[in-house]
Enzyme design. Structure first.
Site, PDB file in Angstrom:
ATOM      1  N   ASN A  37       1.000  -1.496  -0.246  1.00 19.72           N
ATOM      2  CA  ASN A  37      -0.043   0.029  -0.209  1.00 19.72           C
ATOM      3  C   ASN A  37       0.812   1.553  -0.099  1.00 19.72           C
ATOM      4  O   ASN A  37       2.099   1.482   0.649  1.00 19.72           O
ATOM      5  CB  ASN A  37      -1.173   0.249   1.558  1.00 19.72           C
ATOM      6  CG  ASN A  37      -2.276   1.244   0.824  1.00 19.72           C
ATOM      7  OD1 ASN A  37      -1.903   1.774   0.304  1.00 19.72           O
ATOM      8  ND2 ASN A  37      -2.578   1.125   1.317  1.00 19.72           N
ATOM      9  N   HIS A 122     -15.084  -5.768  10.452  1.00 25.72           N
ATOM     10  CA  HIS A 122     -14.253  -4.077  11.084  1.00 25.72           C
ATOM     11  C   HIS A 122     -15.552  -3.098  11.037  1.00 25.72           C
ATOM     12  O   HIS A 122     -16.387  -2.468  10.519  1.00 25.72           O
ATOM     13  CB  HIS A 122     -13.713  -3.580   9.646  1.00 25.72           C
ATOM     14  CG  HIS A 122     -12.247  -3.859   9.891  1.00 25.72           C
ATOM     15  ND1 HIS A 122     -11.331  -2.853   9.650  1.00 25.72           N
ATOM     16  CD2 HIS A 122     -11.836  -4.973  10.011  1.00 25.72           C
ATOM     17  CE1 HIS A 122      -9.938  -3.890   9.520  1.00 25.72           C
ATOM     18  NE2 HIS A 122      -9.733  -4.907   9.947  1.00 25.72           N
ATOM     19  N   ARG A 147     -13.953  -6.167  15.086  1.00 29.39           N
ATOM     20  CA  ARG A 147     -13.091  -5.444  15.578  1.00 29.39           C
ATOM     21  C   ARG A 147     -13.477  -3.562  15.533  1.00 29.39           C
ATOM     22  O   ARG A 147     -15.096  -3.705  14.833  1.00 29.39           O
ATOM     23  CB  ARG A 147     -11.938  -5.156  14.511  1.00 29.39           C
ATOM     24  CG  ARG A 147     -11.029  -4.172  15.184  1.00 29.39           C
ATOM     25  CD  ARG A 147      -9.311  -4.454  13.728  1.00 29.39           C
ATOM     26  NE  ARG A 147     -10.355  -2.717  12.731  1.00 29.39           N
ATOM     27  CZ  ARG A 147      -9.655  -2.207  12.393  1.00 29.39           C
ATOM     28  NH1 ARG A 147      -7.985  -2.338  12.354  1.00 29.39           N
ATOM     29  NH2 ARG A 147      -9.686  -0.895  11.736  1.00 29.39           N
ATOM     30  N   GLU A 236      -4.106  -4.742  19.959  1.00 31.58           N
ATOM     31  CA  GLU A 236      -3.225  -4.517  18.355  1.00 31.58           C
ATOM     32  C   GLU A 236      -2.323  -3.705  18.163  1.00 31.58           C
ATOM     33  O   GLU A 236      -2.519  -2.335  18.267  1.00 31.58           O
ATOM     34  CB  GLU A 236      -3.714  -5.168  16.935  1.00 31.58           C
ATOM     35  CG  GLU A 236      -3.239  -5.391  15.238  1.00 31.58           C
ATOM     36  CD  GLU A 236      -3.981  -5.049  14.212  1.00 31.58           C
ATOM     37  OE1 GLU A 236      -5.180  -5.413  14.396  1.00 31.58           O
ATOM     38  OE2 GLU A 236      -3.745  -4.510  13.197  1.00 31.58           O
ATOM     39  N   ARG A 283       0.907 -11.357  13.027  1.00 29.30           N
ATOM     40  CA  ARG A 283      -0.307 -11.246  11.953  1.00 29.30           C
ATOM     41  C   ARG A 283       0.615 -11.280  10.597  1.00 29.30           C
ATOM     42  O   ARG A 283      -0.289 -10.170  10.200  1.00 29.30           O
ATOM     43  CB  ARG A 283      -0.464 -10.068  12.794  1.00 29.30           C
ATOM     44  CG  ARG A 283      -1.546  -9.471  13.909  1.00 29.30           C
ATOM     45  CD  ARG A 283      -2.545  -9.002  13.490  1.00 29.30           C
ATOM     46  NE  ARG A 283      -3.500  -7.978  12.790  1.00 29.30           N
ATOM     47  CZ  ARG A 283      -4.328  -7.931  11.918  1.00 29.30           C
ATOM     48  NH1 ARG A 283      -4.472  -8.895  11.341  1.00 29.30           N
ATOM     49  NH2 ARG A 283      -4.187  -6.938  11.515  1.00 29.30           N
ATOM     50  N   HIS A 312      -2.595 -10.295   8.685  1.00 25.75           N
ATOM     51  CA  HIS A 312      -3.706  -9.418   8.329  1.00 25.75           C
ATOM     52  C   HIS A 312      -4.913  -9.112   7.136  1.00 25.75           C
ATOM     53  O   HIS A 312      -4.144 -10.384   6.055  1.00 25.75           O
ATOM     54  CB  HIS A 312      -2.735  -8.088   7.754  1.00 25.75           C
ATOM     55  CG  HIS A 312      -2.452  -7.200   7.523  1.00 25.75           C
ATOM     56  ND1 HIS A 312      -1.975  -6.646   6.618  1.00 25.75           N
ATOM     57  CD2 HIS A 312      -3.566  -6.054   7.772  1.00 25.75           C
ATOM     58  CE1 HIS A 312      -2.186  -5.277   6.174  1.00 25.75           C
ATOM     59  NE2 HIS A 312      -3.787  -5.094   7.263  1.00 25.75           N
ATOM     60  N   ASP A 316      -6.162  -3.552   1.344  1.00 27.26           N
ATOM     61  CA  ASP A 316      -4.978  -3.448   0.774  1.00 27.26           C
ATOM     62  C   ASP A 316      -4.232  -4.146   0.138  1.00 27.26           C
ATOM     63  O   ASP A 316      -3.239  -4.671  -0.026  1.00 27.26           O
ATOM     64  CB  ASP A 316      -4.052  -2.152   1.114  1.00 27.26           C
ATOM     65  CG  ASP A 316      -3.771  -2.415   2.245  1.00 27.26           C
ATOM     66  OD1 ASP A 316      -4.908  -1.860   3.363  1.00 27.26           O
ATOM     67  OD2 ASP A 316      -3.448  -2.639   2.543  1.00 27.26           O
ATOM     68  N   GLU A 339      -8.359 -11.635   9.394  1.00 29.08           N
ATOM     69  CA  GLU A 339      -8.879 -10.784   9.589  1.00 29.08           C
ATOM     70  C   GLU A 339      -9.375 -10.371   8.272  1.00 29.08           C
ATOM     71  O   GLU A 339      -9.172 -11.493   7.053  1.00 29.08           O
ATOM     72  CB  GLU A 339      -7.734  -9.430   9.448  1.00 29.08           C
ATOM     73  CG  GLU A 339      -8.325  -7.976   9.407  1.00 29.08           C
ATOM     74  CD  GLU A 339      -7.452  -6.989   9.370  1.00 29.08           C
ATOM     75  OE1 GLU A 339      -5.945  -7.025   9.183  1.00 29.08           O
ATOM     76  OE2 GLU A 339      -7.623  -6.035   9.401  1.00 29.08           O
TER      77      GLU A 339
HETATM   78  O1  CS2 Z   1      -5.187  -4.230  10.851  1.00 29.36           O
HETATM   79  C1  CS2 Z   1      -5.064  -3.286  10.240  1.00 29.36           C
HETATM   80  O2  CS2 Z   1      -6.473  -3.451   9.171  1.00 29.36           O
HETATM   81  C2  CS2 Z   1      -4.691  -2.185   9.527  1.00 29.36           C
HETATM   82  O3  CS2 Z   1      -3.732  -1.762  10.390  1.00 29.36           O
HETATM   83  C3  CS2 Z   1      -4.445  -1.627   8.567  1.00 29.36           C
HETATM   84  O4  CS2 Z   1      -6.253  -1.688   7.656  1.00 29.36           O
HETATM   85  C4  CS2 Z   1      -3.460  -0.999   8.233  1.00 29.36           C
HETATM   86  O5  CS2 Z   1      -3.729   0.319   8.024  1.00 29.36           O
HETATM   87  C5  CS2 Z   1      -3.958  -1.021   6.359  1.00 29.36           C
HETATM   88  O6  CS2 Z   1      -3.424  -2.411   6.158  1.00 29.36           O
HETATM   89  C6  CS2 Z   1      -2.229  -0.273   5.602  1.00 29.36           C
HETATM   90  O7  CS2 Z   1      -2.596  -0.098   4.275  1.00 29.36           O
HETATM   91 MG    MG Z   2      -3.397  -3.698  12.236  1.00 27.78          MG
END
Ligand code: CS2
Ligand code: MG
Length: 403
Positions: A37, A122, A147, A236, A283, A312, A316, A339
């Site tokens: 990203n 989220h 989250r 986190e 992660r 993660h 992105d 996630e």
């Molecule tokens: O845990 C998460 O999803 C974040 O930390 C992300 O949204 C992060 O900000 C982005 O992937 C950055 O590109």
């Molecule tokens: Mg994060």
């Protein structure tokens, strides 16, 4: 199975993605995600100008040898650009090997260790009330883990709260937008957020929160203690983790579980955190930590301590990464959670995939390989658009801070 060609496809169906496509003399193709990203073109060039010339003519089945060649042979090891490029090659080769074997990737890794992959969604809101409403909406959709991120009174923009609630996209401008930050306001507000959220959802939903690197270790220790009554699944990125030792201070003060690692790109970034049991979840991802090959090594080290995976999965990271991650998640013995920030419809149209969501779980599906493809004609309709992640400044004096 010889590699005959490989190319990088950059597209922007609402946000930028970088995809590597490898072709072979048996007519099979493999896909890997190479999206980093805000630095997408750096990885695209690393692949096109430095990696692909070394791939042509190699045996696509030699996944390990190619990984070692690209890692040791680069001389300049580690780092997000190098490891995302290696990850894309590695993911495409595992995709190819599973397709050649006529099986879904999880079967090739060792078969399913669970019936499905528990994910967390989220819930974001401009304030506590809207965030609680969003958490309840995710609970109603069957999510077992949610989250929660909300705006902070007195701060104009904060991480995790975007334009609208369905999708959060941090890369929001042609040059970095600027956010302001106040640790004091955040530390006052966040326990109030989770008091309201836990009262609303009851005791059985897993609640998670992303501090996003904003605190010092002692501030993170304080927040961890303040959140203990709400029994979080994890807190986190409590503090920047270049100094892995910093987590020892947090660990000494709180029983709130700790997760870190979405910005890590090799096992060396987390070796001490894992071996000293300073964290509970790692992660690292398929796309940023060297692909399936290296992620297995990180998970195997974690399993000794016992640290669980919590990869993660933000917007992105492309559906190609999500698809490969779900095969990994279905197999890996020390799985924790995945996630799932979801992608937009236009992104999903560019990347047709076999994975499905049901009642809080994802399943990678039974298609051969990782089960994700790319519609190149449609991708071509979305040309790259430069976009940066924001930067963050302390509200009281403008000091550049962690975003
Ligand atoms: O845990 C998460 O999803 C974040 O930390 C992300 O949204 C992060 O900000 C982005 O992937 C950055 O590109
Ligand atoms: Mg994060």
């Amino acid at each position: 199975m010889k590699i005959t060609a490989a190319r990088v496809i950059v597209c922007c169906p609402g946000r930028n993605f970088v995809t590597l496509k490898i072709e072979t003399d048996q007519g099979l193709t493999g896909l890997g995600d190479a999206t980093l990203n805000g630095r997408e073109l750096a990885v695209a060039s690393y692949l096109t100008d430095h990696v692909i010339p070394c791939l042509i003519g190699r045996d696509a089945h030699q996944i390990e040898d190619i990984w070692q060649y690209l890692y040791r042979g680069a001389y300049w090891r580690r780092g997000p650009v190098t490891m995302s490029a290696i990850a894309a090659v590695d993911t495409a080769l595992w995709d190819l090997k599973a397709k050649a074997a006529g099986m879904p990737l999880y079967q090739l890794l060792g078969g399913a260790s669970r019936t499905g992959v528990m994910v967390y969604g989220h819930a974001n809101g401009r304030d506590i009330a809207q965030t609680v409403d969003e958490v309840l909406r995710y609970q109603a959709q069957g999510y077992k883990a949610i989250r929660a991120q909300s705006g902070v009174p007195g701060l104009e923009k904060v991480y995790g709260v975007g334009r609208g609630t369905m999708f959060y996209e941090p890369a929001d401008a042609d040059l970095p937008s600027e956010h302001d930050w106040s640790t004091e306001k955040y530390l006052r507000h966040t326990p109030q957020l989770f008091d309201a959220v836990r009262r609303a959802v009851g005791p059985d939903i897993h609640l998670l929160h992303d501090v996003h690197h904003r605190l010092t270790p002692i501030e993170a220790a304080r927040l961890g203690k303040d959140l203990e009554p709400y029994r979080l699944f994890w807190m986190e990125d409590a503090t920047p983790a270049e100094n892995q030792e910093a987590f020892r201070l947090i660990r000494q003060h709180t029983t709130t579980p700790l997760a870190v690692g979405e910005v890590f790109n090799t096992v060396w970034d987390c070796k001490d955190l894992i071996q000293n049991q300073l964290i509970d979840y790692i992660r690292t991802t398929v796309v940023h930590a060297g692909g399936i090959t290296h992620l297995r090594r990180i998970a195997d080290l974690a399993a000794l301590y016992p640290v669980r995976t919590g990869s993660h999965g933000a917007t992105d990271l492309s559906p190609v990464c999500m698809g490969a991650a779900l095969h990994f998640d279905l197999w890996v013995p020390n799985f924790g959670i995945q996630e799932y920030m979801r992608h937009t419809d236009e992104t999903d149209a560019v990347f047709p995939h076999a994975y499905t969501f049901s009642d809080g779980f994802l399943h990678p599906g039974e298609a051969t390989g990782h089960g994700v493809d790319i519609d190149e004609a449609l991708a071509a309709k979305y040309p790259y658009q430069r976009a940066y992640l924001p930067v963050n400044r302390q509200q009281h004096d403008g000091t550049l801070w962690h975003w």
